[in-house]
Write a protein that holds these residues in place. Structure first.
Motif, PDB file in Angstrom:
ATOM      1  N   PRO A 109       0.829  -1.212   0.000  1.00  0.00           N
ATOM      2  CA  PRO A 109       0.000   0.000   0.000  1.00  0.00           C
ATOM      3  C   PRO A 109       0.856   1.252   0.000  1.00  0.00           C
ATOM      4  O   PRO A 109       2.027   1.224   0.393  1.00  0.00           O
ATOM      5  N   ALA A 110       0.281   2.341  -0.462  1.00  0.00           N
ATOM      6  CA  ALA A 110       0.979   3.627  -0.414  1.00  0.00           C
ATOM      7  C   ALA A 110       1.352   3.949   1.026  1.00  0.00           C
ATOM      8  O   ALA A 110       0.606   3.641   1.963  1.00  0.00           O
ATOM      9  N   LEU A 111       2.500   4.569   1.207  1.00  0.00           N
ATOM     10  CA  LEU A 111       3.000   4.844   2.552  1.00  0.00           C
ATOM     11  C   LEU A 111       2.166   5.920   3.230  1.00  0.00           C
ATOM     12  O   LEU A 111       1.897   6.976   2.665  1.00  0.00           O
ATOM     13  N   SER A 112       1.769   5.653   4.467  1.00  0.00           N
ATOM     14  CA  SER A 112       1.033   6.605   5.289  1.00  0.00           C
ATOM     15  C   SER A 112       1.161   6.158   6.733  1.00  0.00           C
ATOM     16  O   SER A 112       1.712   5.084   7.023  1.00  0.00           O
ATOM     17  N   SER A 113       0.631   6.954   7.649  1.00  0.00           N
ATOM     18  CA  SER A 113       0.690   6.562   9.061  1.00  0.00           C
ATOM     19  C   SER A 113      -0.071   5.257   9.299  1.00  0.00           C
ATOM     20  O   SER A 113       0.318   4.446  10.142  1.00  0.00           O
ATOM     21  N   ALA A 114      -1.143   5.031   8.537  1.00  0.00           N
ATOM     22  CA  ALA A 114      -1.939   3.823   8.719  1.00  0.00           C
ATOM     23  C   ALA A 114      -1.271   2.579   8.154  1.00  0.00           C
ATOM     24  O   ALA A 114      -1.564   1.467   8.584  1.00  0.00           O
ATOM     25  N   THR A 115      -0.370   2.759   7.183  1.00  0.00           N
ATOM     26  CA  THR A 115       0.228   1.597   6.513  1.00  0.00           C
ATOM     27  C   THR A 115       1.682   1.366   6.888  1.00  0.00           C
ATOM     28  O   THR A 115       2.303   0.433   6.362  1.00  0.00           O
ATOM     29  N   LEU A 116       2.240   2.190   7.779  1.00  0.00           N
ATOM     30  CA  LEU A 116       3.665   2.082   8.086  1.00  0.00           C
ATOM     31  C   LEU A 116       4.025   0.678   8.574  1.00  0.00           C
ATOM     32  O   LEU A 116       4.989   0.067   8.088  1.00  0.00           O
ATOM     33  N   GLY A 117       3.258   0.149   9.513  1.00  0.00           N
ATOM     34  CA  GLY A 117       3.547  -1.184  10.027  1.00  0.00           C
ATOM     35  C   GLY A 117       3.450  -2.244   8.945  1.00  0.00           C
ATOM     36  O   GLY A 117       4.290  -3.159   8.874  1.00  0.00           O
ATOM     37  N   ALA A 118       2.459  -2.116   8.080  1.00  0.00           N
ATOM     38  CA  ALA A 118       2.298  -3.078   6.992  1.00  0.00           C
ATOM     39  C   ALA A 118       3.470  -3.017   6.021  1.00  0.00           C
ATOM     40  O   ALA A 118       3.901  -4.052   5.485  1.00  0.00           O
ATOM     41  N   ARG A 119       3.995  -1.813   5.800  1.00  0.00           N
ATOM     42  CA  ARG A 119       5.146  -1.676   4.907  1.00  0.00           C
ATOM     43  C   ARG A 119       6.378  -2.358   5.499  1.00  0.00           C
ATOM     44  O   ARG A 119       7.117  -3.051   4.794  1.00  0.00           O
ATOM     45  N   TYR A 120       6.610  -2.157   6.786  1.00  0.00           N
ATOM     46  CA  TYR A 120       7.736  -2.824   7.438  1.00  0.00           C
ATOM     47  C   TYR A 120       7.590  -4.340   7.338  1.00  0.00           C
ATOM     48  O   TYR A 120       8.553  -5.059   7.044  1.00  0.00           O
ATOM     49  N   GLN A 121       6.392  -4.851   7.580  1.00  0.00           N
ATOM     50  CA  GLN A 121       6.166  -6.292   7.539  1.00  0.00           C
ATOM     51  C   GLN A 121       6.345  -6.842   6.130  1.00  0.00           C
ATOM     52  O   GLN A 121       6.945  -7.911   5.943  1.00  0.00           O
ATOM     53  N   ALA A 122       5.841  -6.128   5.137  1.00  0.00           N
ATOM     54  CA  ALA A 122       5.958  -6.591   3.754  1.00  0.00           C
ATOM     55  C   ALA A 122       7.416  -6.651   3.322  1.00  0.00           C
ATOM     56  O   ALA A 122       7.850  -7.628   2.678  1.00  0.00           O
ATOM     57  N   ALA A 123       8.184  -5.625   3.666  1.00  0.00           N
ATOM     58  CA  ALA A 123       9.607  -5.633   3.306  1.00  0.00           C
ATOM     59  C   ALA A 123      10.316  -6.787   4.003  1.00  0.00           C
ATOM     60  O   ALA A 123      11.169  -7.453   3.404  1.00  0.00           O
ATOM     61  N   GLY A 124       9.966  -7.044   5.249  1.00  0.00           N
ATOM     62  CA  GLY A 124      10.574  -8.161   5.964  1.00  0.00           C
ATOM     63  C   GLY A 124      10.287  -9.500   5.286  1.00  0.00           C
ATOM     64  O   GLY A 124      11.182 -10.342   5.163  1.00  0.00           O
ATOM     65  N   ARG A 125       9.058  -9.682   4.838  1.00  0.00           N
ATOM     66  CA  ARG A 125       8.723 -10.929   4.133  1.00  0.00           C
ATOM     67  C   ARG A 125       9.512 -11.058   2.830  1.00  0.00           C
ATOM     68  O   ARG A 125      10.012 -12.141   2.493  1.00  0.00           O
ATOM     69  N   ASP A 126       9.632  -9.946   2.107  1.00  0.00           N
ATOM     70  CA  ASP A 126      10.379  -9.986   0.851  1.00  0.00           C
ATOM     71  C   ASP A 126      11.860 -10.278   1.088  1.00  0.00           C
ATOM     72  O   ASP A 126      12.507 -10.967   0.295  1.00  0.00           O
ATOM     73  N   ILE A 127      12.408  -9.745   2.176  1.00  0.00           N
ATOM     74  CA  ILE A 127      13.811 -10.013   2.499  1.00  0.00           C
ATOM     75  C   ILE A 127      14.002 -11.490   2.831  1.00  0.00           C
ATOM     76  O   ILE A 127      14.964 -12.121   2.375  1.00  0.00           O
ATOM     77  N   ARG A 128      13.087 -12.049   3.612  1.00  0.00           N
ATOM     78  CA  ARG A 128      13.200 -13.472   3.956  1.00  0.00           C
ATOM     79  C   ARG A 128      13.082 -14.350   2.707  1.00  0.00           C
ATOM     80  O   ARG A 128      13.818 -15.342   2.568  1.00  0.00           O
ATOM     81  N   ARG A 129      12.196 -13.993   1.799  1.00  0.00           N
ATOM     82  CA  ARG A 129      12.053 -14.767   0.566  1.00  0.00           C
ATOM     83  C   ARG A 129      13.321 -14.666  -0.276  1.00  0.00           C
ATOM     84  O   ARG A 129      13.789 -15.661  -0.837  1.00  0.00           O
ATOM     85  N   ALA A 130      13.895 -13.456  -0.357  1.00  0.00           N
ATOM     86  CA  ALA A 130      15.131 -13.287  -1.124  1.00  0.00           C
ATOM     87  C   ALA A 130      16.288 -14.034  -0.477  1.00  0.00           C
ATOM     88  O   ALA A 130      17.150 -14.589  -1.174  1.00  0.00           O
ATOM     89  N   LEU A 131      16.320 -14.072   0.855  1.00  0.00           N
ATOM     90  CA  LEU A 131      17.373 -14.804   1.550  1.00  0.00           C
ATOM     91  C   LEU A 131      17.290 -16.298   1.223  1.00  0.00           C
ATOM     92  O   LEU A 131      18.327 -16.946   0.988  1.00  0.00           O
ATOM     93  N   ALA A 132      16.092 -16.836   1.174  1.00  0.00           N
ATOM     94  CA  ALA A 132      15.938 -18.250   0.826  1.00  0.00           C
ATOM     95  C   ALA A 132      16.458 -18.524  -0.582  1.00  0.00           C
ATOM     96  O   ALA A 132      17.114 -19.549  -0.832  1.00  0.00           O
ATOM     97  N   THR A 133      16.209 -17.587  -1.495  1.00  0.00           N
ATOM     98  CA  THR A 133      16.727 -17.731  -2.860  1.00  0.00           C
ATOM     99  C   THR A 133      18.244 -17.651  -2.869  1.00  0.00           C
ATOM    100  O   THR A 133      18.915 -18.448  -3.543  1.00  0.00           O
ATOM    101  N   ALA A 134      18.805 -16.706  -2.130  1.00  0.00           N
ATOM    102  CA  ALA A 134      20.259 -16.552  -2.075  1.00  0.00           C
ATOM    103  C   ALA A 134      20.920 -17.822  -1.532  1.00  0.00           C
ATOM    104  O   ALA A 134      21.961 -18.268  -2.040  1.00  0.00           O
ATOM    105  N   GLU A 135      20.330 -18.410  -0.503  1.00  0.00           N
ATOM    106  CA  GLU A 135      20.892 -19.637   0.069  1.00  0.00           C
ATOM    107  C   GLU A 135      20.802 -20.784  -0.937  1.00  0.00           C
ATOM    108  O   GLU A 135      21.744 -21.577  -1.077  1.00  0.00           O
ATOM    109  N   ARG A 136      19.699 -20.857  -1.655  1.00  0.00           N
ATOM    110  CA  ARG A 136      19.542 -21.929  -2.650  1.00  0.00           C
ATOM    111  C   ARG A 136      20.546 -21.780  -3.786  1.00  0.00           C
ATOM    112  O   ARG A 136      21.071 -22.762  -4.311  1.00  0.00           O
ATOM    113  N   LEU A 137      20.842 -20.523  -4.150  1.00  0.00           N
ATOM    114  CA  LEU A 137      21.780 -20.255  -5.244  1.00  0.00           C
ATOM    115  C   LEU A 137      23.235 -20.223  -4.785  1.00  0.00           C
ATOM    116  O   LEU A 137      24.131 -20.014  -5.598  1.00  0.00           O
ATOM    117  N   HIS A 138      23.468 -20.370  -3.492  1.00  0.00           N
ATOM    118  CA  HIS A 138      24.807 -20.247  -2.914  1.00  0.00           C
ATOM    119  C   HIS A 138      25.405 -18.877  -3.238  1.00  0.00           C
ATOM    120  O   HIS A 138      26.592 -18.749  -3.540  1.00  0.00           O
TER     121      HIS A 138
END
Length: 315
Positions: free
Chosen positions: A36-65
């Protein structure tokens, strides 16, 4: 090297770069999920979404060595770290918040120059390393939540070995992203005042963004280690913000000619008296050392970030 020869060399580099075929390979990292667009109401959701994307990318990085990505993404997931945006594709993008974004009085955005990638985000002299150095210096001067810092690798930073570093194309795209960021952060915290701290090619990004963000509470824009801004004078930037400029005595950027020809180069030197910026002392360090702890440049950039112009040591 005489100016004409330097300009000719730059033109040759552009021609060679344009002639090289683009490398094509399948992108192994997934695009980030819609947010969602960044705002006071979505700040927490933005942090959580970025965290999920980082974890998904980390799994890919580990798989690719992919050791570099595994190292940096593991560090991104350390307790207390928060990201407004993250994209692992290509060289990668990341926008980290350091401090209390919702309650800060001042928000400083570190806008990096060339060669910034996810792999070196946390290293000294790059976006994340510089952001933490600035935040630490700010907390030492003004304890508490007064200052928040955003380490903004929010655009496709050009390589110094590419033709793109000689033109403002990447900066144009970056300026649009910087405008979206500031508008969103202003919705999160409508009281805070902004400072843009713009290193090297990042100063071209900030110059392109200055008019676009003129309606937002941007009090200070600092150019350091700048190759130019494509503008002849600070007054041409289209902003009421204080414009600062500095170059350290050991910065190789002093050898770069301040020309602009057929869209190549960035024009007038921001530290020249004719440009009209407020010049501050950046010490004797190298091009990559402006936010080094203990340096005069970091001290002065901290005062700019905190909105204390009377305490900035002038050059």
């Amino acid at each position: 090297m005489p100016r004409a020869r330097t300009t000719a060399a730059a033109l040759s580099l552009v021609a060679v770069g344009a002639a090289l075929p683009a490398a094509r390979s399948a992108e192994p990292y997934a695009a980030p999920a819609p947010v969602p667009a960044l705002s006071s109401a979505t700040l927490g959701a933005r942090y959580q979404a970025a965290g999920r994307d980082i974890r998904r990318a980390l799994a890919t990085a580990e798989r690719l060595h992919d050791g570099d990505r595994t190292r940096v993404l593991s560090a991104f997931l350390a307790p207390g770290r928060r990201f407004l945006a993250f994209d692992p594709r290509g060289d990668g993008r990341a926008v980290e918040v350091i401090g209390d974004l919702e309650h800060a009085d001042r928000i400083a955005v570190v806008v990096p120059g060339a060669d910034n990638t996810l792999a070196d985000f946390d290293a000294p002299k790059f976006a994340g390393g510089d952001g933490r150095a600035l935040y630490g210096a700010g907390r030492a001067v003004a304890p508490g939540p007064r200052l928040a810092v955003i380490a903004w690798l929010g655009y496709d930073s050009p390589s110094t070995l590419s033709a793109a570093v000689l033109t403002d194309g990447k900066a144009q795209d970056g300026a649009r992203g910087l405008e979206r960021l500031l508008a969103g952060v202003h919705r999160v915290n409508g009281r805070a005042r902004f400072a843009l701290l713009c290193h090297s090619y990042g100063s071209v990004v900030c110059a392109k963004a200055a008019r676009r963000v003129a309606s937002l509470p941007v009090d200070d824009i600092a150019f350091f280690g700048s190759p130019g801004t494509t503008k002849d004078k600070a007054a041409d930037l289209g902003t009421s913000a204080r414009i600062w400029a500095a170059r350290a005595k050991g910065d190789w950027m002093r050898f770069v000619p301040n020309v602009r020809l057929a869209g190549i180069g960035f024009g007038a030197d921001p530290v020249s008296p004719a440009f009209g910026a407020l010049r501050f002392d950046a010490g004797t360090g190298p091009h990559s050392g402006y936010l080094k702890p203990g340096s005069p440049a970091l001290r002065n950039l901290t005062m700019i970030a905190l909105g204390r112009p009377a305490e900035v040591t002038r050059a």
